[in-house]
Design an enzyme around this catalytic site. Structure first.
Site, short mmCIF file in Angstrom:
data_model
loop_
_atom_site.label_atom_id
_atom_site.label_comp_id
_atom_site.label_asym_id
_atom_site.label_seq_id
_atom_site.Cartn_x
_atom_site.Cartn_y
_atom_site.Cartn_z
N GLY A 60 0.58 -1.06 -0.25
CA GLY A 60 0.13 -0.12 0.17
C GLY A 60 0.84 1.23 -0.07
O GLY A 60 1.92 1.24 0.07
N PHE A 61 -0.04 2.36 0.13
CA PHE A 61 0.85 3.66 -0.02
C PHE A 61 1.80 3.75 1.22
O PHE A 61 3.26 3.95 0.96
CB PHE A 61 -0.17 4.82 0.04
N ASP B 224 0.30 -8.97 1.51
CA ASP B 224 -0.81 -8.11 0.93
C ASP B 224 -1.74 -8.90 -0.01
O ASP B 224 -1.21 -9.63 -0.42
CB ASP B 224 -0.12 -6.83 0.16
N PHE C 256 -5.63 -5.44 -2.55
CA PHE C 256 -7.06 -4.80 -2.66
C PHE C 256 -6.99 -3.29 -2.97
O PHE C 256 -7.47 -2.94 -3.93
CB PHE C 256 -7.97 -4.78 -1.30
N THR C 257 -6.21 -2.69 -2.19
CA THR C 257 -5.88 -1.30 -2.76
C THR C 257 -4.48 -1.07 -2.98
O THR C 257 -4.23 0.11 -3.53
CB THR C 257 -6.53 -0.21 -1.51
N VAL D 98 -5.00 -10.89 5.46
CA VAL D 98 -4.84 -10.93 6.72
C VAL D 98 -6.00 -11.33 7.99
O VAL D 98 -5.69 -11.77 9.21
CB VAL D 98 -4.42 -9.43 7.29
N LYS E 131 -13.76 -7.10 9.11
CA LYS E 131 -13.03 -8.50 9.43
C LYS E 131 -11.61 -7.97 9.18
O LYS E 131 -10.98 -8.78 9.94
CB LYS E 131 -13.57 -9.24 8.33
N GLY F 155 -2.03 -12.89 17.63
CA GLY F 155 -1.97 -14.19 17.90
C GLY F 155 -0.21 -14.79 17.37
O GLY F 155 0.42 -15.50 18.10
N TYR G 297 -15.12 1.32 9.39
CA TYR G 297 -13.46 1.55 9.45
C TYR G 297 -13.33 2.07 11.05
O TYR G 297 -12.31 1.53 11.52
CB TYR G 297 -13.17 2.57 8.73
P1 NAD Z 1 -3.51 1.83 1.35
O1 NAD Z 1 -4.98 1.37 0.91
O2 NAD Z 1 -2.81 2.30 0.37
O3 NAD Z 1 -2.73 0.48 1.99
C1 NAD Z 1 -3.63 -0.53 2.78
C2 NAD Z 1 -2.97 -1.74 2.19
O4 NAD Z 1 -3.54 -3.08 3.01
C3 NAD Z 1 -3.15 -2.17 0.70
O5 NAD Z 1 -1.97 -2.62 0.13
C4 NAD Z 1 -4.12 -3.18 0.54
O6 NAD Z 1 -4.03 -4.14 -0.54
C5 NAD Z 1 -3.88 -3.85 1.85
N1 NAD Z 1 -5.06 -4.72 2.46
C6 NAD Z 1 -6.31 -4.38 2.69
N2 NAD Z 1 -7.21 -5.28 3.18
C7 NAD Z 1 -6.10 -6.50 3.34
C8 NAD Z 1 -6.32 -7.73 3.71
N3 NAD Z 1 -7.57 -8.13 4.29
N4 NAD Z 1 -5.42 -8.60 3.80
C9 NAD Z 1 -4.15 -8.19 3.36
N5 NAD Z 1 -3.69 -6.88 2.99
C10 NAD Z 1 -4.91 -6.11 2.80
O7 NAD Z 1 -3.73 2.57 2.60
P2 NAD Z 1 -2.60 3.51 3.50
O8 NAD Z 1 -2.87 4.86 3.63
O9 NAD Z 1 -1.30 2.97 3.13
O10 NAD Z 1 -2.71 3.06 4.94
C11 NAD Z 1 -2.01 1.95 5.57
C12 NAD Z 1 -2.79 2.00 7.08
O11 NAD Z 1 -2.48 3.09 7.68
C13 NAD Z 1 -3.97 1.62 7.00
O12 NAD Z 1 -4.01 0.41 8.26
C14 NAD Z 1 -4.88 2.59 7.50
O13 NAD Z 1 -5.96 2.43 8.03
C15 NAD Z 1 -3.82 3.40 8.36
N6 NAD Z 1 -4.16 4.83 8.07
C16 NAD Z 1 -3.80 5.66 6.93
C17 NAD Z 1 -3.98 7.18 7.07
C18 NAD Z 1 -3.90 7.92 5.67
O14 NAD Z 1 -4.02 9.17 5.78
N7 NAD Z 1 -3.01 7.46 4.82
C19 NAD Z 1 -4.45 7.51 8.16
C20 NAD Z 1 -5.05 6.80 9.15
C21 NAD Z 1 -4.63 5.43 9.19
#
Ligand code: NAD
Ligand code: UDP
Length: 316
Positions: A12-13, A33, A36-37, A59, A91, A102, A145
């Site tokens: 992810g990002f 990963d 999904f996103t 996950v 979930k 765990g 969320y």
């Molecule tokens: P993102 O969507 O780019 O990254 C999330 C990653 O998790 C993606 O690569 C996606 O494919 C993967 N993913 C989603 N569901 C999954 C699953 N069930 N099993 C395995 N992989 C899964 O978002 P991000 O901005 O990189 O966010 C990363 C984390 O930081 C997240 O937990 C998000 O809630 C948290 N967060 C981000 C921000 C923000 O501003 N970017 C703010 C608050 C919290």
């Protein structure tokens, strides 16, 4: 000392920046990963490094591996994507937390949770301190969320208190930077992509709602510092940039920095959209000696360069 580190949501990002930083520090890194996103393109350049692996896994299913540390980032973060399948989002937060906790318990690993400023909901306290319990609608469109992340925090603290697991919880405030998905739907990526394409900039509501935007490098520095605190310091710790902007101010900055001729268009405000958000970062300053270094316009310039390149070279 080289550590073996699992990063869920590694494609992810934020996860892709974290994987890069941990590898640069000489660690062995495994990205988990389900894409999904996230996008393999965010981390494929790391595959040249023999100490990096990428694994397709969800996950919500148990996962077994010997590691020293786990960063649990897996979860869609943009409202468009986490509302697409809200049951799955819940979930991912709850079962993902249980599976990673765990695993941490079994292999005696330190485990880190990417929580969020969304645990404060539409905050009645401003700026938000970690001691504030929040104002969250439990049955609205953002609840999957917000409540998922709140339940994950509960699980992290309960595994710590009941099973002595070494946990670290960070509450991330709005973060932006390169490797954001252009289709992501979040405000910074939307505005930049719209400005670069010369399309209308979509302001939800009157644009007077505020957010405090942090550049991704500052966030990752905060992660590393929190992870290196002694056992027993669990957080949660706010990591964010306290400079607060309205969405109208953000749009003006983006238009100016891209030199775009885009016009503003006003659209309905989504349900339960928080009116304001600003972190109180006193705890991070005191315990982590951390504060953000990159201010909005500097970070926007780097992020605009990333999207500009992506739009000009879509197959790269
Ligand atoms: P993102 O969507 O780019 O990254 C999330 C990653 O998790 C993606 O690569 C996606 O494919 C993967 N993913 C989603 N569901 C999954 C699953 N069930 N099993 C395995 N992989 C899964 O978002 P991000 O901005 O990189 O966010 C990363 C984390 O930081 C997240 O937990 C998000 O809630 C948290 N967060 C981000 C921000 C923000 O501003 N970017 C703010 C608050 C919290
Ligand atoms: N927003 C907007 N136009 C967009 C996307 C978002 O005005 O194209 C607004 C949104 O309503 C919210 C703010 O920008 O008030 C931040 O939205 P984002 O989805 O990035 O993050 P979050 O609401 O989760 O903080």
């Amino acid at each position: 000392m080289k550590k073996r580190i699992l990063v869920t949501g590694g494609a992810g990002f934020i996860g892709s920046h974290l994987c890069t930083r941990l590898l640069n520090e000489g660690n062995e890194v495994i990205s988990l990963d389900n894409y999904f996103t996230g996008n393999k393109k965010n981390i494929v350049h790391l595959l040249d490094n023999p100490y990096f692996e990428m694994i397709r896994h969800d996950v919500t299913e148990p996962f077994f591996i010997e590691v020293d540390e786990i960063y649990n980032l897996a979860c869609p973060a943009s409202p468009v994507h986490y509302q697409y399948n809200p049951i799955k989002t819940m979930k991912t937060s709850v079962m993902g937390a249980i599976n990673m906790l765990g695993l941490a318990k079994r292999v005696n690993a330190k485990v880190f949770q990417a929580s969020t400023s969304e645990v404060y909901g539409d905050p009645a306290e401003h700026p938000q301190r970690e001691s504030y319990w929040g104002n969250v609608n439990p049955i609205g469109i953002r609840s999957c969320y917000d409540e998922g992340k709140r339940a994950a925090e509960t699980l992290f603290m309960d595994y710590h208190n009941q099973n002595d697991v070494d946990v670290k919880i960070v509450r991330i405030f709005n973060t932006y930077g390169p490797n954001m998905n252009p289709e992501d739907g979040r405000v910074v990526s939307n505005f930049i992509v719209q400005a670069l394409k010369g399309e209308n900039i979509t302001i939800f509501g009157d644009g007077q709602q505020t957010r405090s935007f942090q550049y991704v490098d500052d966030l990752v520095e905060g992660f590393i510092r929190l992870m290196s605190t002694p056992k027993g310091f669990t957080g949660p710790v706010n990591i964010g940039n306290p400079h607060e902007f309205t969405m109208l101010e953000l749009a003006q900055n983006v238009i100016e920095l891209t030199g775009s001729s885009s016009q503003l268009t006003f659209m309905p405000l989504p349900q339960d959209d928080p009116k304001q958000r600003q972190p109180d970062i006193s705890l991070a300053k005191k315990e982590l000696d951390w504060e953000p270094k990159v201010q909005l316009r500097e970070g926007l310039v780097k992020t605009i360069a990333y999207f500009d390149d992506l739009l000009k070279n879509p197959n790269k």
